[in-house]
Design a protein around this motif. Structure first.
Motif, PDB file in Angstrom:
ATOM      1  N   TRP A   1      97.924-122.652  79.396  1.00 31.81           N
ATOM      2  CA  TRP A   1      96.368-122.470  78.371  1.00 31.81           C
ATOM      3  C   TRP A   1      97.595-122.505  76.984  1.00 31.81           C
ATOM      4  O   TRP A   1      96.586-121.600  76.218  1.00 31.81           O
TER       5      TRP A   1
ATOM      6  N   TYR B   1      82.867-125.612  90.219  1.00 32.87           N
ATOM      7  CA  TYR B   1      82.242-124.887  88.717  1.00 32.87           C
ATOM      8  C   TYR B   1      81.161-125.298  88.780  1.00 32.87           C
ATOM      9  O   TYR B   1      81.480-126.729  88.547  1.00 32.87           O
TER      10      TYR B   1
ATOM     11  N   LEU C   1      95.387-115.445  82.119  1.00 30.10           N
ATOM     12  CA  LEU C   1      94.934-116.619  81.238  1.00 30.10           C
ATOM     13  C   LEU C   1      93.837-115.499  80.068  1.00 30.10           C
ATOM     14  O   LEU C   1      93.250-114.616  80.743  1.00 30.10           O
TER      15      LEU C   1
ATOM     16  N   TRP D   1      95.977-132.344  85.593  1.00 28.77           N
ATOM     17  CA  TRP D   1      96.352-131.252  84.182  1.00 28.77           C
ATOM     18  C   TRP D   1      96.866-130.264  85.012  1.00 28.77           C
ATOM     19  O   TRP D   1      97.697-129.434  83.837  1.00 28.77           O
TER      20      TRP D   1
ATOM     21  N   ASN E   1      98.888-124.420  93.756  1.00 35.52           N
ATOM     22  CA  ASN E   1      97.484-124.258  92.491  1.00 35.52           C
ATOM     23  C   ASN E   1      96.815-126.338  92.404  1.00 35.52           C
ATOM     24  O   ASN E   1      97.238-126.697  91.434  1.00 35.52           O
ATOM     25  N   GLU E   2      95.892-126.190  92.588  1.00 33.61           N
ATOM     26  CA  GLU E   2      95.626-127.574  91.612  1.00 33.61           C
ATOM     27  C   GLU E   2      96.231-128.702  91.968  1.00 33.61           C
ATOM     28  O   GLU E   2      96.582-129.087  90.246  1.00 33.61           O
TER      29      GLU E   2
ATOM     30  N   PHE F   1      88.855-113.287  91.849  1.00 30.26           N
ATOM     31  CA  PHE F   1      90.575-114.019  91.575  1.00 30.26           C
ATOM     32  C   PHE F   1      90.546-113.715  90.188  1.00 30.26           C
ATOM     33  O   PHE F   1      89.852-112.945  89.076  1.00 30.26           O
TER      34      PHE F   1
ATOM     35  N   ILE G   1      85.825-116.409  82.942  1.00 30.86           N
ATOM     36  CA  ILE G   1      84.698-116.791  83.503  1.00 30.86           C
ATOM     37  C   ILE G   1      84.619-115.109  85.059  1.00 30.86           C
ATOM     38  O   ILE G   1      84.323-115.869  85.603  1.00 30.86           O
TER      39      ILE G   1
ATOM     40  N   LEU H   1      87.868-118.402  77.761  1.00 31.64           N
ATOM     41  CA  LEU H   1      86.828-118.968  78.949  1.00 31.64           C
ATOM     42  C   LEU H   1      85.830-117.517  78.917  1.00 31.64           C
ATOM     43  O   LEU H   1      85.659-116.986  79.777  1.00 31.64           O
TER      44      LEU H   1
ATOM     45  N   HIS I   1      87.800-125.867  95.578  1.00 33.45           N
ATOM     46  CA  HIS I   1      87.067-125.256  93.807  1.00 33.45           C
ATOM     47  C   HIS I   1      85.789-125.675  93.511  1.00 33.45           C
ATOM     48  O   HIS I   1      85.932-127.256  93.515  1.00 33.45           O
TER      49      HIS I   1
ATOM     50  N   ALA J   1      85.439-116.930  90.648  1.00 36.05           N
ATOM     51  CA  ALA J   1      86.869-117.065  89.435  1.00 36.05           C
ATOM     52  C   ALA J   1      85.915-116.776  88.262  1.00 36.05           C
ATOM     53  O   ALA J   1      84.895-117.566  87.911  1.00 36.05           O
ATOM     54  N   GLN J   2      86.105-115.847  87.387  1.00 38.42           N
ATOM     55  CA  GLN J   2      87.135-114.925  88.250  1.00 38.42           C
ATOM     56  C   GLN J   2      86.882-113.365  87.812  1.00 38.42           C
ATOM     57  O   GLN J   2      85.649-113.313  87.907  1.00 38.42           O
TER      58      GLN J   2
ATOM     59  N   GLU K   1      88.209-120.329  94.147  1.00 36.66           N
ATOM     60  CA  GLU K   1      87.559-120.538  92.889  1.00 36.66           C
ATOM     61  C   GLU K   1      86.243-121.583  92.745  1.00 36.66           C
ATOM     62  O   GLU K   1      86.020-122.588  93.219  1.00 36.66           O
TER      63      GLU K   1
ATOM     64  N   GLY L   1      95.679-120.386  89.906  1.00 38.28           N
ATOM     65  CA  GLY L   1      95.241-120.620  88.694  1.00 38.28           C
ATOM     66  C   GLY L   1      96.782-121.293  88.296  1.00 38.28           C
ATOM     67  O   GLY L   1      97.192-121.931  88.214  1.00 38.28           O
TER      68      GLY L   1
HETATM   69  O1  AHR Z   1      89.712-120.587  86.461  1.00 39.12           O
HETATM   70  C1  AHR Z   1      90.340-121.074  85.943  1.00 39.12           C
HETATM   71  C2  AHR Z   1      90.689-122.609  85.639  1.00 39.12           C
HETATM   72  O2  AHR Z   1      89.805-123.336  86.875  1.00 39.12           O
HETATM   73  C3  AHR Z   1      92.507-122.105  86.636  1.00 39.12           C
HETATM   74  O3  AHR Z   1      93.320-121.789  86.194  1.00 39.12           O
HETATM   75  C4  AHR Z   1      91.987-123.582  87.534  1.00 39.12           C
HETATM   76  O4  AHR Z   1      93.451-123.130  88.869  1.00 39.12           O
HETATM   77  C5  AHR Z   1      91.099-124.077  87.117  1.00 39.12           C
HETATM   78  O5  AHR Z   1      91.193-125.380  87.050  1.00 39.12           O
END
Ligand code: AHR
Length: 500
Positions: free
Chosen positions: A96, A243, A28, A177, A171-172, A24, A356, A318, A241, A350-351, A291, A70
């Motif tokens: 961002w 994290y 950003l 947000w 996306n999301e 990805f 990251i 990031l 997604h 990601a990414q 992601e 993203g």
């Molecule tokens: O990868 C960073 C961000 O994390 C992406 O822009 C978004 O889709 C997610 O919240």
């Protein structure tokens, strides 16, 4: 500690879609600017793309790369990134709080992807924009010529269409947000109508609809049910997604998170089956886990800095510096995708660069491999073929995230063309080695190779000045014996075992 694993030639999960080793790249921070693109860099080609980064990306052999976001995509006008560079507008990026120069757009990214040997996975903006801009973008990218958008592409230097197969419908969109955030019903309707229009252009496109941003979202998993009820007949994949964080610096809890990932995948697979049954559909929607990564090292500090800054261009953002502990985590995450190869058909780390990411760069200077580069590389290179159904007997521990976390995390892949078996194994236990009796039923083992990643310090990192601090070595913990292999996996270690 002892473990017993049995691999049987008759027991498989599914063929692995190589796109689970996808990546990805978002507009950003320094992902694009001074990441892949830096005119004037000593290794840059005529189009300004960094050769040193391209080399590392090619080595990773990531089959697909998602772009341009993203969160960024939800307020992005794709037309800002076409035409003569000196006439492209600068825009505020609301996601961002930065300024986007638009020096890289679809032409530059597509050329880069071709050089990198990766397929494009493009996202359309369903936040601030909608169906019409999406269909114009797909026509610009994929139509052969003779129409307004396809002729404009030719005028801008690209006669032949790129023919991108894989498209993300926003996306999301479940996230408050997100610019243009919607309820599940609103988004489901828009995604379905957009998908129908895109299928009008080309019924064979692969379309990805937004699922939940993570399994802690208040709308999860009803979001998936509502969105799929609206879109099931038009989409191919639902996107998830996740994290992985270790703010508490609690390794046991951190390494238990892949169990949560597994439950997340299993739950959404259940929702897919529910909607499929409700619709009496023959269509099989699958998961695009587009992601995933460890993300916490710089996350809170970044959020603070962003609040105060004055719309900078391509700032440091990031830029998590990964450690050895993250190698173990990334190994377990990839193993989870392999074990769920029946339903996870795409997954994107990601990414890819600076943000990251497994690859880091210095503006004007070096590019190097972060610690997590290694487990990703090994899975991408050797995790192709058929996922094996392994029987694993090993003690485990109880964590907040899961009632039972096995000390051994292992996935097996058979590549019948190459005649190899590959096992990826993480010893989650930091105190004891794992002695694994790995029976190979119906397979012959003639040769075995062990590749090991370990470090005494879980916090050990790779930096520009010490890029090989955490790196693979040839291990001596695998031997042919018993009914297959005898393995010794050191405490807190990542291993790849290849059998020929
Ligand atoms: O990868 C960073 C961000 O994390 C992406 O822009 C978004 O889709 C997610 O919240």
């Amino acid at each position: 500690m002892k473990a017993r694993v049995t691999a049987h030639s008759a027991f498989t999960v599914a063929d692995i879609d190589k796109r689970i080793y996808g990546s990805f790249l978002e507009h950003l921070g320094r992902a694009v600017y001074t990441g892949i693109y830096e005119p004037g860099h000593p290794t840059a080609d005529a189009s300004g793309m960094r050769g040193d980064v391209l080399e590392l990306v090619r080595e990773l052999d990531t089959p697909v790369c998602r772009y341009p976001g993203g969160n960024f995509v939800s307020a992005y006008n794709w037309e800002d990134g076409i035409g003569p560079k000196d006439q492209r507008p600068k825009r505020l990026d609301l996601a961002w709080r930065t300024t986007e120069s638009n020096q890289v757009g679809i032409h530059e990214f597509a050329d880069w992807a071709e050089k990198a040997g990766t397929e494009m996975m493009l996202a359309v903006n369903l936040g601030s924009r909608g169906l019409d801009e999406a269909r114009a973008f797909v026509e610009y990218v994929n139509h052969k010529g003779g129409t307004y958008w396809s002729d404009l592409r030719a005028k801008n230097g690209r006669k032949d269409p790129w023919n991108c197969r894989l498209w993300c419908l926003g996306n999301e969109m479940d996230g408050p947000w997100q610019v243009g955030h919607k309820s599940a019903a609103e988004y489901g309707h828009l995604a379905n109508e957009t998908a129908k229009a895109l299928r009008g252009l080309d019924p064979t496109l692969e379309l990805v609809v937004c699922g939940s941003s993570h399994s802690g979202m208040p709308t999860y998993p009803q979001w998936e049910a509502t969105v799929l009820e609206e879109t099931y007949d038009q989409v191919d994949h639902i996107s998830l997604h996740m994290y992985f964080e270790n703010y508490e610096k609690n390794t046991r809890e951190f390494l238990a998170l892949p169990e949560k990932l597994d439950t997340y995948i299993g739950t959404v697979a259940g929702v897919i089956d529910y909607v499929k049954a409700k619709k009496r559909s023959k269509r099989k929607v699958t998961i695009s886990f587009d992601e995933w990564n460890v993300w916490y090292h710089e996350r809170k500090a970044d959020a603070e800095r962003m609040r105060d800054w004055d719309w900078p261009e391509a700032p440091v953002l990031l830029e998590d510096i990964y450690n050895f502990e993250d190698v173990l985590q990334v190994g377990c995450i990839l193993n989870t995708f392999i074990r769920r190869a029946d339903v996870v058909k795409i997954a994107c780390i990601a990414q890819l660069v600076n943000v990251i990411a497994p690859i880091m760069t210095e503006p004007g200077g070096a590019a190097w491999r972060q610690t997590i580069y290694w487990p990703f590389l090994f899975a991408s290179k050797h995790g192709r073929g058929t996922a094996m159904q392994l029987a694993v007997e090993v003690p485990g521990y109880t964590a907040d995230h899961a009632a039972h976390v096995p000390w051994l995390d292992i996935a097996g892949v058979r590549d019948d063309d190459a005649g190899t078996l590959t096992f990826f194994a993480v010893n989650r236990n930091g105190d004891e080695p794992l002695e694994v009796d790995l029976a190979l039923d119906g397979f012959a083992a003639r040769t075995v190779e062990h590749t090991l990643i370990r470090h005494d310090d879980l916090e050990a990192r790779n930096t520009k000045d010490n890029p090989d601090n955490v790196a693979p070595v040839k291990g001596d913990g695998a031997a042919i014996g018993g009914k297959g292999l005898q393995l010794v996996l050191p405490p807190h270690s990542y291993s790849m075992i290849r059998v020929g």
